[in-house]
Motif scaffolding. Structure first.
Motif, mmCIF file in Angstrom:
data_model
loop_
_atom_site.group_PDB
_atom_site.id
_atom_site.type_symbol
_atom_site.label_atom_id
_atom_site.label_comp_id
_atom_site.label_asym_id
_atom_site.label_seq_id
_atom_site.Cartn_x
_atom_site.Cartn_y
_atom_site.Cartn_z
ATOM 1 N N UNK A 8 -48.878 66.158 44.488
ATOM 2 C CA UNK A 8 -49.626 67.231 43.821
ATOM 3 C C UNK A 8 -49.260 67.298 42.336
ATOM 4 N N UNK A 9 -47.970 67.101 42.055
ATOM 5 C CA UNK A 9 -47.544 67.150 40.658
ATOM 6 C C UNK A 9 -48.142 65.993 39.853
ATOM 7 N N UNK A 10 -48.220 64.795 40.518
ATOM 8 C CA UNK A 10 -48.829 63.663 39.837
ATOM 9 C C UNK A 10 -50.285 63.972 39.505
ATOM 10 N N UNK A 11 -50.975 64.490 40.495
ATOM 11 C CA UNK A 11 -52.404 64.759 40.297
ATOM 12 C C UNK A 11 -52.631 65.841 39.269
ATOM 13 N N UNK A 12 -51.702 66.809 39.198
ATOM 14 C CA UNK A 12 -51.845 67.898 38.228
ATOM 15 C C UNK A 12 -51.240 67.541 36.876
ATOM 16 N N UNK A 13 -50.753 66.325 36.803
ATOM 17 C CA UNK A 13 -50.115 65.864 35.575
ATOM 18 C C UNK A 13 -48.972 66.788 35.156
ATOM 19 N N UNK A 14 -48.223 67.270 36.158
ATOM 20 C CA UNK A 14 -47.070 68.112 35.906
ATOM 21 C C UNK A 14 -45.793 67.304 36.198
ATOM 22 N N UNK A 15 -45.330 66.606 35.195
ATOM 23 C CA UNK A 15 -44.176 65.723 35.352
ATOM 24 C C UNK A 15 -42.949 66.383 34.736
ATOM 25 N N UNK A 16 -41.906 66.483 35.525
ATOM 26 C CA UNK A 16 -40.658 67.066 35.020
ATOM 27 C C UNK A 16 -40.144 66.241 33.839
ATOM 28 N N UNK A 17 -39.791 66.934 32.766
ATOM 29 C CA UNK A 17 -39.326 66.261 31.556
ATOM 30 C C UNK A 17 -38.099 65.373 31.822
ATOM 31 N N UNK A 18 -37.230 65.815 32.715
ATOM 32 C CA UNK A 18 -36.030 65.032 33.013
ATOM 33 C C UNK A 18 -36.385 63.712 33.703
ATOM 34 N N UNK A 19 -37.368 63.749 34.594
ATOM 35 C CA UNK A 19 -37.809 62.526 35.267
ATOM 36 C C UNK A 19 -38.418 61.560 34.248
ATOM 37 N N UNK A 20 -39.270 62.082 33.373
ATOM 38 C CA UNK A 20 -39.914 61.226 32.376
ATOM 39 C C UNK A 20 -38.878 60.605 31.443
ATOM 40 N N UNK A 21 -37.873 61.393 31.045
ATOM 41 C CA UNK A 21 -36.814 60.879 30.175
ATOM 42 C C UNK A 21 -36.015 59.789 30.868
ATOM 43 N N UNK A 22 -35.720 60.005 32.146
ATOM 44 C CA UNK A 22 -34.959 59.012 32.908
ATOM 45 C C UNK A 22 -35.722 57.692 33.016
ATOM 46 N N UNK A 23 -36.997 57.761 33.328
ATOM 47 C CA UNK A 23 -37.817 56.558 33.483
ATOM 48 C C UNK A 23 -37.900 55.782 32.173
ATOM 49 N N UNK A 24 -38.002 56.513 31.071
ATOM 50 C CA UNK A 24 -38.143 55.852 29.774
ATOM 51 C C UNK A 24 -36.859 55.153 29.320
ATOM 52 N N UNK A 25 -35.712 55.636 29.752
ATOM 53 C CA UNK A 25 -34.457 55.197 29.132
ATOM 54 C C UNK A 25 -33.465 54.473 30.041
ATOM 55 N N UNK A 26 -33.625 54.555 31.349
ATOM 56 C CA UNK A 26 -32.591 54.004 32.235
ATOM 57 C C UNK A 26 -32.459 52.485 32.097
ATOM 58 N N UNK A 27 -33.585 51.774 31.961
ATOM 59 C CA UNK A 27 -33.515 50.319 31.869
ATOM 60 C C UNK A 27 -32.846 49.861 30.576
ATOM 61 N N UNK A 28 -33.104 50.591 29.519
ATOM 62 C CA UNK A 28 -32.514 50.225 28.235
ATOM 63 C C UNK A 28 -30.999 50.403 28.261
ATOM 64 N N UNK A 29 -30.539 51.493 28.869
ATOM 65 C CA UNK A 29 -29.097 51.709 28.982
ATOM 66 C C UNK A 29 -28.479 50.649 29.891
ATOM 67 N N UNK A 30 -29.174 50.324 30.973
ATOM 68 C CA UNK A 30 -28.680 49.272 31.855
ATOM 69 C C UNK A 30 -28.515 47.959 31.124
ATOM 70 N N UNK A 31 -29.432 47.669 30.219
ATOM 71 C CA UNK A 31 -29.365 46.437 29.435
ATOM 72 C C UNK A 31 -28.138 46.446 28.519
ATOM 73 N N UNK A 32 -27.878 47.589 27.878
ATOM 74 C CA UNK A 32 -26.708 47.689 27.001
ATOM 75 C C UNK A 32 -25.426 47.547 27.801
ATOM 76 N N UNK A 33 -25.375 48.144 28.980
ATOM 77 C CA UNK A 33 -24.193 48.011 29.838
ATOM 78 C C UNK A 33 -23.974 46.559 30.253
ATOM 79 N N UNK A 34 -25.053 45.837 30.501
ATOM 80 C CA UNK A 34 -24.926 44.411 30.841
ATOM 81 C C UNK A 34 -24.320 43.618 29.686
ATOM 82 N N UNK A 35 -24.700 43.960 28.457
ATOM 83 C CA UNK A 35 -24.122 43.287 27.295
ATOM 84 C C UNK A 35 -22.626 43.567 27.217
#
Length: 224
Positions: A145-172
Motif C-alpha cells: 500500500x505504501x508503494x502504491x501511495x508513494x509513501x516511502x519512509x525516508x530512512x528506507x530510501x536513504x539506506x537503499x541509496x547509500x548502503x552499496x557505496x559504503x560496502x564498496x568503501x569497506x571492501x577497499x
C-alpha cells in the motif's frame, strides 16, 4: 681490529710462518696456482705476477686456509699471539648512526601505529553506519500500500541509496591495495561527516512526518 692486525703482521711474515720459502727480495712461489718459479712478491701485502692474486695479510690467510675474513683475522691473532681485542668495538660514528637509525625506526613505528589505529577507527565508524542502513532497509521497507501511495519512509530510501557505496568503501579498507586504502583514509573525516548527516536528515525528516520520494543527491553529498 683488521687494521691493527695488518699493522702488526706483514704478509711476508705470515707466509714464512705458514711454511712458504720466501726468498730474497720477498719473492716466493705462488701458493694459489701451479707456480714453478717464484712469481709472488711479498712485503706488507702480496701480489702474484703470474695469476694476479693480491691483497693484504688477512686476505692471504683467507685464501691459504679457505676461511672468511673474520676467521682469518682470528687465526692471525691466535697464531702470532697478538695483544688485540677481537671483540668488535663500535666507533663514535657507528654509535651515532645506530642511534639515529633506532630513533628513525621508533618514529616510523609510532607513525604507523597511529595510522593503523585511525584507519581501524574509521572502519569501525563506517561499519556502524553500514549496519544502520542495513537495519533501516529491513525495518522500514514499504508494504504494497505504501508503494502504491508513494509513501516511502525516508530512512528506507536513504539506506537503499547509500548502503552499496559504503560496502564498496569497506571492501577497499579490507581488501584494497595499500595506496587505495590510504587514498580512502585521507578523506575519512569528510566521508563520515557526509553519511552521518544523511542519517541525521533522514531521522529528522521522519520525525517531522515528511515522507515520500527524496530529492536527488546534491553535489555536496557526493563521496570522494
Amino acid at each position: 681490529m683488521f687494521e691493527e692486525i695488518k699493522g702488526a703482521v706483514s704478509t711476508k711474515e705470515a707466509a714464512s710462518f705458514y711454511g712458504l720459502n720466501v726468498g730474497g727480495g720477498g719473492m716466493v712461489c705462488c701458493p694459489f696456482h701451479n707456480d714453478k718459479h717464484p712469481s709472488m712478491k711479498m712485503d706488507q701485502g702480496f701480489y702474484c705476477f703470474g695469476c694476479g692474486a693480491h691483497g693484504d695479510v688477512i686476505s692471504f690467510v683467507q685464501r691459504m686456509f679457505s676461511l672468511d675474513a673474520k676467521e682469518a683475522a682470528f687465526k692471525l691473532v691466535d697464531d702470532f699471539h697478538l695483544n688485540i681485542d677481537t671483540k668488535r668495538k663500535e666507533s663514535k660514528h657507528e654509535r651515532d648512526a645506530r642511534i639515529r637509525q633506532a630513533k628513525q625506526k621508533e618514529y616510523e613505528d609510532k607513525v604507523r601505529r597511529a595510522y593503523l589505529q585511525e584507519l581501524n577507527s574509521f572502519r569501525l565508524k563506517l561499519a556502524d553506519i553500514h549496519r544502520t542502513f542495513l537495519d533501516w532497509e529491513l525495518r522500514y521497507a514499504p508494504g504494497r500500500e505504501e508503494w502504491e501511495a508513494d509513501q516511502i519512509d525516508e530512512r528506507y530510501a536513504t539506506a537503499i541509496r547509500n548502503k552499496e557505496q559504503i560496502g564498496y568503501i569497506l571492501d577497499i579498507l579490507d581488501y584494497g591495495k595499500e595506496d587505495e586504502r590510504y587514498e580512502t583514509y585521507k578523506h575519512r573525516k569528510e566521508t563520515i561527516e557526509v553519511y552521518e548527516r544523511k542519517i541525521t536528515e533522514a531521522e529528522h525528516n521522519t520525525a517531522d512526518g515528511n515522507r515520500g520520494r527524496t530529492a536527488p543527491r546534491r553535489d555536496s553529498e557526493r563521496i570522494p
